[in-house]
Design a protein around this motif. Structure first.
Motif, PDB file in Angstrom:
ATOM      1  N   LEU A 141      42.595  20.043  83.182  1.00 36.28           N
ATOM      2  CA  LEU A 141      41.574  19.253  83.868  1.00 36.28           C
ATOM      3  C   LEU A 141      41.500  17.845  83.284  1.00 36.28           C
ATOM      4  CD1 LEU A 141      38.812  22.016  83.902  1.00 36.28           C
ATOM      5  CD2 LEU A 141      40.232  21.323  85.851  1.00 36.28           C
ATOM      6  N   THR A 142      41.261  16.875  84.119  1.00 33.31           N
ATOM      7  CA  THR A 142      41.107  15.500  83.626  1.00 33.31           C
ATOM      8  C   THR A 142      39.772  15.313  82.916  1.00 33.31           C
ATOM      9  OG1 THR A 142      40.202  14.809  85.769  1.00 33.31           O
ATOM     10  CG2 THR A 142      42.584  14.571  85.446  1.00 33.31           C
ATOM     11  N   ALA A 143      38.786  16.145  83.278  1.00 36.12           N
ATOM     12  CA  ALA A 143      37.473  16.089  82.617  1.00 36.12           C
ATOM     13  C   ALA A 143      36.693  17.330  83.009  1.00 36.12           C
ATOM     14  CB  ALA A 143      36.706  14.832  83.013  1.00 36.12           C
ATOM     15  N   TYR A 144      35.763  17.693  82.145  1.00 29.81           N
ATOM     16  CA  TYR A 144      34.810  18.744  82.513  1.00 29.81           C
ATOM     17  C   TYR A 144      33.539  18.547  81.696  1.00 29.81           C
ATOM     18  CZ  TYR A 144      36.831  21.127  78.401  1.00 29.81           C
ATOM     19  OH  TYR A 144      37.291  21.440  77.146  1.00 29.81           O
ATOM     20  N   GLU A 145      32.460  19.102  82.227  1.00 29.07           N
ATOM     21  CA  GLU A 145      31.155  19.027  81.561  1.00 29.07           C
ATOM     22  C   GLU A 145      30.345  20.241  81.959  1.00 29.07           C
ATOM     23  OE1 GLU A 145      28.181  16.296  83.812  1.00 29.07           O
ATOM     24  OE2 GLU A 145      30.168  15.345  84.025  1.00 29.07           O
ATOM     25  N   TYR A 146      29.386  20.616  81.109  1.00 27.13           N
ATOM     26  CA  TYR A 146      28.522  21.746  81.429  1.00 27.13           C
ATOM     27  C   TYR A 146      27.281  21.722  80.544  1.00 27.13           C
ATOM     28  CZ  TYR A 146      31.605  23.579  77.720  1.00 27.13           C
ATOM     29  OH  TYR A 146      32.360  23.736  76.587  1.00 27.13           O
ATOM     30  N   ASP A 147      26.247  22.462  81.005  1.00 24.73           N
ATOM     31  CA  ASP A 147      25.061  22.697  80.191  1.00 24.73           C
ATOM     32  C   ASP A 147      25.345  23.888  79.287  1.00 24.73           C
ATOM     33  OD1 ASP A 147      23.833  20.726  81.687  1.00 24.73           O
ATOM     34  OD2 ASP A 147      22.973  22.149  83.103  1.00 24.73           O
ATOM     35  N   THR A 148      24.992  23.775  78.028  1.00 20.62           N
ATOM     36  CA  THR A 148      25.301  24.862  77.094  1.00 20.62           C
ATOM     37  C   THR A 148      24.083  25.238  76.259  1.00 20.62           C
ATOM     38  OG1 THR A 148      26.813  25.555  75.325  1.00 20.62           O
ATOM     39  CG2 THR A 148      26.151  23.265  75.330  1.00 20.62           C
ATOM     40  N   TYR A 149      23.964  26.516  76.027  1.00 18.36           N
ATOM     41  CA  TYR A 149      22.914  27.074  75.168  1.00 18.36           C
ATOM     42  C   TYR A 149      23.608  27.764  74.004  1.00 18.36           C
ATOM     43  CZ  TYR A 149      19.602  30.632  73.518  1.00 18.36           C
ATOM     44  OH  TYR A 149      18.825  31.449  72.738  1.00 18.36           O
ATOM     45  N   THR A 150      23.190  27.447  72.775  1.00 13.21           N
ATOM     46  CA  THR A 150      23.822  27.991  71.574  1.00 13.21           C
ATOM     47  C   THR A 150      22.782  28.661  70.700  1.00 13.21           C
ATOM     48  OG1 THR A 150      25.426  26.172  71.607  1.00 13.21           O
ATOM     49  CG2 THR A 150      25.286  27.451  69.589  1.00 13.21           C
ATOM     50  N   LYS A 151      23.172  29.812  70.178  1.00  9.70           N
ATOM     51  CA  LYS A 151      22.289  30.568  69.296  1.00  9.70           C
ATOM     52  C   LYS A 151      23.089  30.976  68.065  1.00  9.70           C
ATOM     53  CE  LYS A 151      21.114  34.450  71.007  1.00  9.70           C
ATOM     54  NZ  LYS A 151      20.495  35.305  72.004  1.00  9.70           N
ATOM     55  N   ILE A 152      22.510  30.737  66.876  1.00  6.05           N
ATOM     56  CA  ILE A 152      23.172  31.073  65.617  1.00  6.05           C
ATOM     57  C   ILE A 152      22.211  31.890  64.763  1.00  6.05           C
ATOM     58  CG2 ILE A 152      24.230  30.175  63.507  1.00  6.05           C
ATOM     59  CD1 ILE A 152      24.952  27.661  65.033  1.00  6.05           C
ATOM     60  N   GLU A 153      22.730  32.947  64.166  1.00  2.00           N
ATOM     61  CA  GLU A 153      21.920  33.772  63.268  1.00  2.00           C
ATOM     62  C   GLU A 153      22.736  34.104  62.026  1.00  2.00           C
ATOM     63  OE1 GLU A 153      19.824  38.190  63.115  1.00  2.00           O
ATOM     64  OE2 GLU A 153      20.246  37.273  65.065  1.00  2.00           O
ATOM     65  N   ILE A 154      22.123  33.979  60.859  1.00  2.00           N
ATOM     66  CA  ILE A 154      22.765  34.334  59.593  1.00  2.00           C
ATOM     67  C   ILE A 154      21.890  35.361  58.893  1.00  2.00           C
ATOM     68  CG2 ILE A 154      23.579  33.487  57.362  1.00  2.00           C
ATOM     69  CD1 ILE A 154      24.068  30.783  58.669  1.00  2.00           C
ATOM     70  N   ASP A 155      22.509  36.492  58.506  1.00  2.00           N
ATOM     71  CA  ASP A 155      21.781  37.596  57.900  1.00  2.00           C
ATOM     72  C   ASP A 155      22.474  38.054  56.624  1.00  2.00           C
ATOM     73  OD1 ASP A 155      20.167  37.769  60.306  1.00  2.00           O
ATOM     74  OD2 ASP A 155      21.866  38.803  61.236  1.00  2.00           O
ATOM     75  N   VAL A 156      21.705  38.690  55.760  1.00  2.00           N
ATOM     76  CA  VAL A 156      22.261  39.427  54.630  1.00  2.00           C
ATOM     77  C   VAL A 156      22.464  40.869  55.082  1.00  2.00           C
ATOM     78  CG1 VAL A 156      21.857  40.258  52.279  1.00  2.00           C
ATOM     79  CG2 VAL A 156      21.141  37.956  52.934  1.00  2.00           C
ATOM     80  N   ASP A 157      23.681  41.405  54.854  1.00  2.00           N
ATOM     81  CA  ASP A 157      23.945  42.790  55.230  1.00  2.00           C
ATOM     82  C   ASP A 157      24.544  43.546  54.042  1.00  2.00           C
ATOM     83  OD1 ASP A 157      26.531  41.803  55.135  1.00  2.00           O
ATOM     84  OD2 ASP A 157      27.193  42.985  56.853  1.00  2.00           O
ATOM     85  N   ASN A 158      24.977  44.769  54.285  1.00  2.00           N
ATOM     86  CA  ASN A 158      25.499  45.641  53.216  1.00  2.00           C
ATOM     87  C   ASN A 158      24.507  45.715  52.053  1.00  2.00           C
ATOM     88  OD1 ASN A 158      27.829  46.088  54.686  1.00  2.00           O
ATOM     89  ND2 ASN A 158      28.977  44.468  53.653  1.00  2.00           N
ATOM     90  N   ILE A 159      23.247  45.910  52.392  1.00  2.00           N
ATOM     91  CA  ILE A 159      22.192  45.974  51.377  1.00  2.00           C
ATOM     92  C   ILE A 159      22.168  47.383  50.794  1.00  2.00           C
ATOM     93  CG2 ILE A 159      19.727  45.684  50.942  1.00  2.00           C
ATOM     94  CD1 ILE A 159      19.662  43.796  53.358  1.00  2.00           C
TER      95      ILE A 159
END
Length: 838
Positions: A141-159
């Motif tokens: 494509l010569t160009a593209y655009e979009y609306d984006t939603y981002t979610k990030i989560e960081i957890d402690v595991d193997n407790i």
């Protein structure tokens, strides 16, 4: 009479039919639910869900949800997926009910698939995938655009229970009780540390290749996260973009080969396992896994459309067998849709990085990233100036954090688990011991202690010892954004108990523009330096600068310096700098030069003053910058080199300056990716001095007389051993990753990696500069006579080594191949270093 009889018979039939339909054997059974990973709590898309003993089934969507129904007698639902243990759960017949599944991974590794005769049927499909890449890849494509939603989560595991019993964890037992509920019915407990959401617009243009992301709104909540300015720039979609149509994908700074790479057959085995409709697309399902488990390659499943041979869905994982440090697992899931121009764009991405425990008494970490893209527009490029900044953050991005408002922005609503994560992080942040530990970590990472409007430090330069100053102590500060977003003030004081001198520095910086980064800085300084240590060029290597304060100061000198620096980003990637510097030179070693060149009758001087103006242009076409507080941080370039050209002119007579001179310096830095052969880093530099000058003002090449390997030095060269007024140099380092050692059976489990180095300088010194050196300096170790690079004879040192020893250590073996005549010349050396690499 007949009509009445028929009417009565119909009523009886209808009554009997209602009774029959109401019986459990004939009523419809509807089961809805979600399938998640037992360890991470993440959804498992594309899993198979079926009523036991029937052919009635479905697959989970990208978010792990399913809905299945049957009018036949059924009593159990079975869920299965590649790499997970199959799970069966009892259900109630004839009712609509919610049944969630949490699947546990199979720990045994996949076995190699063997085909008896004929060609593997998956190969024909993959050849068509490669053949159709050009029309399906979004880069068409010569160009593209979009609306984006981002979610990030960081957890402690193997407790583990041992980890829970640690003193710190005992303080948050109450929170841990809630964590068990968050993990789910069958899941393991997790401790959330950070969660963020952002909404942005993403734009891409092909020619020239440019991209920008405009972060419109962000919501950040994390333990120890105070100012979201830097974090907000990191939580967008720019750092979560993966294109499997590329032959190699950069994930956590490592190069992984794509399962649909042009050379797919060299790295992977495949198995055609099914064909199924996904939406309106009929797809082939192919399972794949690496030929060598230690390679940086994926295992998983791809779904390829029958018509276009396009990638419809992918679930790709990297396990702990791969040659990676501290990584238990990497998983990338992606769903793509066809655009109106034919190419396919991802509409949903999910990335999970499972970080293993560093010790037996610690816990692990989970980093989870999710993006959703909507309102896609293609082939409508903007002017190049529109993409001038890779990441743009709206000034009010953090001002709309109300939950009701975010419900209107999210592409999908938060799950109950994610809602609980927000509440739990709020609770954690108010526990006193958690606040204490986060403050300590900030000091270690940043080097400064935040004391409100000022930061105190840096701690790394607080104490040093050398033969001139003896014990040296130093303390300093600089202001932050709480003080001002336009002005930065800082300074330091140091004292040497042996020389009894006070050292100081002070600076004032004005940030004129953040849009096109523009700064003006004034700095005053009085300190002890070493001839050959260019602190300006080494500004980013603060560990080396701090380390060179220790030990024997060969060719040390006291100086007073005043400097003005102005720089501005003229356009994307191009920065112009103009600077003025005045300094004095008072040596602590035996030094002298003839005032009138080679005239032996002229006075011999051992101090001087010089003033110079510097004009520098720097071009880094695709360099990515982040703004952190009142600083700008570079994340390096993606494809293009960093080119810098500097012109320096000496101003004789100005402010007592003794010399007029001209210097021209050119440098180029480039990271080179060689796919399976690893990654190289090349630094080319050259300088020409047009005039006759005392040798401290010429080019002194940086040696190393410690057992610690340093990439910026010539490791078998003594401090100040070689001087030149013209030179060209190359410093190259190549990391082979596991390319060779992964093939040696006894070495696979060690995960050691080979590294190769080469340092070359070709240069020389004009006879006029040699004759300028007074005879009083031609004795003992201080003489530079043996340090002139001979014309046509380069300095060369080559090395090889092993890194990733016990994950942290590296050993280099360096051979010096030229200038071996002196008896005390080091021809071979073994160097050690400590590094943190994935």
């Amino acid at each position: 009479m007949l009509n009445e009889l028929l009417r009565s018979c119909f009523k009886c039939f209808a009554f009997l039919w209602v009774i029959v339909l109401s019986h459990p054997s004939f009523s419809q059974t509807v089961v809805k639910g979600k399938v998640t990973d037992v360890n991470s709590g993440d959804p498992i898309p594309f899993a198979n869900v079926i009523f036991k003993g029937t052919t009635t089934g479905t697959t989970t969507d990208f978010d792990g949800n399913f809905s299945i129904k049957s009018a036949n007698p059924v009593d159990s639902v079975v869920v299965s997926y590649l790499g997970y243990k199959t799970k069966t759960r009892k259900i109630q017949q004839g009712l609509e009910q919610v049944v969630n599944f949490q699947l546990e991974e199979i720990t045994t590794s996949l076995q190699e698939v063997v085909f008896d005769a004929g060609e593997n049927p998956a190969y024909s499909i993959l050849r068509n995938v490669v053949r159709n890449k050009n029309k399906n890849d979004k880069r068409k494509l010569t160009a593209y655009e979009y609306d984006t939603y981002t979610k990030i989560e960081i957890d402690v595991d193997n407790i583990t229970e041992k980890f829970k019993k640690r003193k710190v964890m005992q303080k948050i037992t109450q929170v841990m009780d809630s964590v068990d509920r968050i993990a789910g019915e069958d899941g393991k407990p997790i401790l959330p540390l950070f969660i963020s959401e952002s909404v942005s617009k993403y734009y891409y243009r092909k020619d020239p290749e440019l991209k920008t992301e405009n972060i419109l709104r962000s919501k950040i909540n994390g333990v120890g996260v105070e100012d979201g300015t830097l974090v907000t720039q990191l939580v967008g979609t720019s750092f979560q973009e993966y294109n499997f149509y590329q032959n190699w994908l950069n994930v956590i700074s490592k190069e992984f080969v794509s399962p649909i790479a042009d050379g797919w057959r060299l790295y992977y085995n495949y198995d055609l396992t099914d064909s199924v409709y996904i939406g309106d697309d009929f797809c082939y399902r192919l399972d794949f896994f690496p030929r060598s488990p230690q390679d940086l390659a994926f295992s998983g499943t791809i779904w390829i459309t029958k018509g276009e041979y396009a990638l419809k869905q992918i679930d790709a994982s990297v396990g702990k067998q791969a040659n990676l440090n501290f990584i238990e697992k990497i998983r990338i899931q992606q769903e793509l849709v066809k655009t109106e121009e034919g190419s396919w764009l991802p509409v949903k991405n999910r990335v999970l990085i499972d970080i293993s425990e560093l010790t037996k008494f610690s816990a692990g970490m989970l980093a989870k990233f999710y993006t959703s893209n909507k309102n896609i527009k293609v082939n409508k490029p903007y002017d190049a100036s529109f993409y001038s900044r890779p990441i743009v953050m709206a000034e009010d991005a953090r001002q709309y954090e109300q939950e009701e408002y975010w419900d209107t922005l999210r592409h999908e609503p938060l799950s109950e688990t994610e809602k609980s994560v927000y509440k739990m992080i709020d609770t954690l942040q108010n526990i006193p011991i958690v606040k204490t530990y986060t403050d300590i970590i900030k000091i270690v990472v940043n080097g400064y202690y935040n004391a409100g409007k000022i930061n105190i430090g840096p701690y790394i330069s607080a104490l040093a010892y050398n033969d001139i100053e003896g014990v040296r102590v130093e303390g300093g500060f600089k202001t932050n954004m709480e003080f001002s977003k336009r002005w930065v003030v800082g300074g330091s004081l140091g004292y040497g108990f042996n020389d009894g001198r006070l050292k100081y520095s002070a600076f004032l910086q004005h940030i004129l523009s953040r849009d096109r980064w523009t700064t003006a800085t004034i700095r005053l300084r009085s300190d002890l330096g070493r001839v050959g240590i260019d602190e300006e060029s080494l500004a980013d290597n603060y560990l080396f600068l701090a380390a060179q304060r220790f030990g024997i100061f060969r060719r040390g000198y006291y100086f007073n310096e005043s400097k003005f620096d102005f720089r501005r980003e003229i356009f994307k990637g191009f920065t112009q700098r103009i600077a003025f510097k005045h300094s004095t030179f008072k040596p602590t070693f035996n030094f002298g030069y003839y005032q009138q060149g080679d005239n032996e009758n002229s006075p011999i001087l051992n101090t001087y003053e010089n003033a110079e103006v510097i004009i520098e242009s720097r071009f880094a076409r695709d360099e990515i910058f982040l703004q952190n507080d009142n600083e700008r941080l570079s994340l390096g370039t993606l494809k293009w080199p960093i080119v810098t050209i500097r012109y320096t002119h000496g101003l004789k007579g100005f402010m007592g300056s003794d010399f007029e001179y001209d210097k021209l310096r050119l440098s180029l830095f480039k990271k080179i990716r060689f796919g399976p052969l690893g990654v190289g880093a090349m630094n080319l530099a050259g300088e020409y001095v047009f005039n006759t000058l005392p040798y401290p003002l010429l080019s002194l090449h940086l040696g190393n007389q410690t057992p610690i390997y340093a990439q910026v030095t010539y490791n078998l060269m003594d401090y100040g051993e070689f001087i030149s007024d013209r030179y060209a140099s190359m410093q190259y380092q190549h990391h082979f990753e596991g390319f060779l050692l992964n093939r040696i059976p006894l070495m696979k489990k060690l995960k050691w990696r080979l590294v190769g180095t080469a340092n070359v300088i070709y240069g020389g010194m004009n006879w006029r500069n040699r004759d300028l050196i007074a005879e009083t300096t031609s004795n003992g170790e201080e003489t530079p006579e043996a340090g002139f690079l001979a014309r046509g004879k380069p300095y060369v040192e080559l090395g090889y080594g092993v890194e990733n020893i016990f994950k942290f250590f590296r050993v280099d073996f360096i051979h010096r191949l030229s200038y071996l005549d002196k008896p005390d010349t080091r021809k071979f050396g073994v160097f050690f270093s400590f590094q943190f690499n994935l």
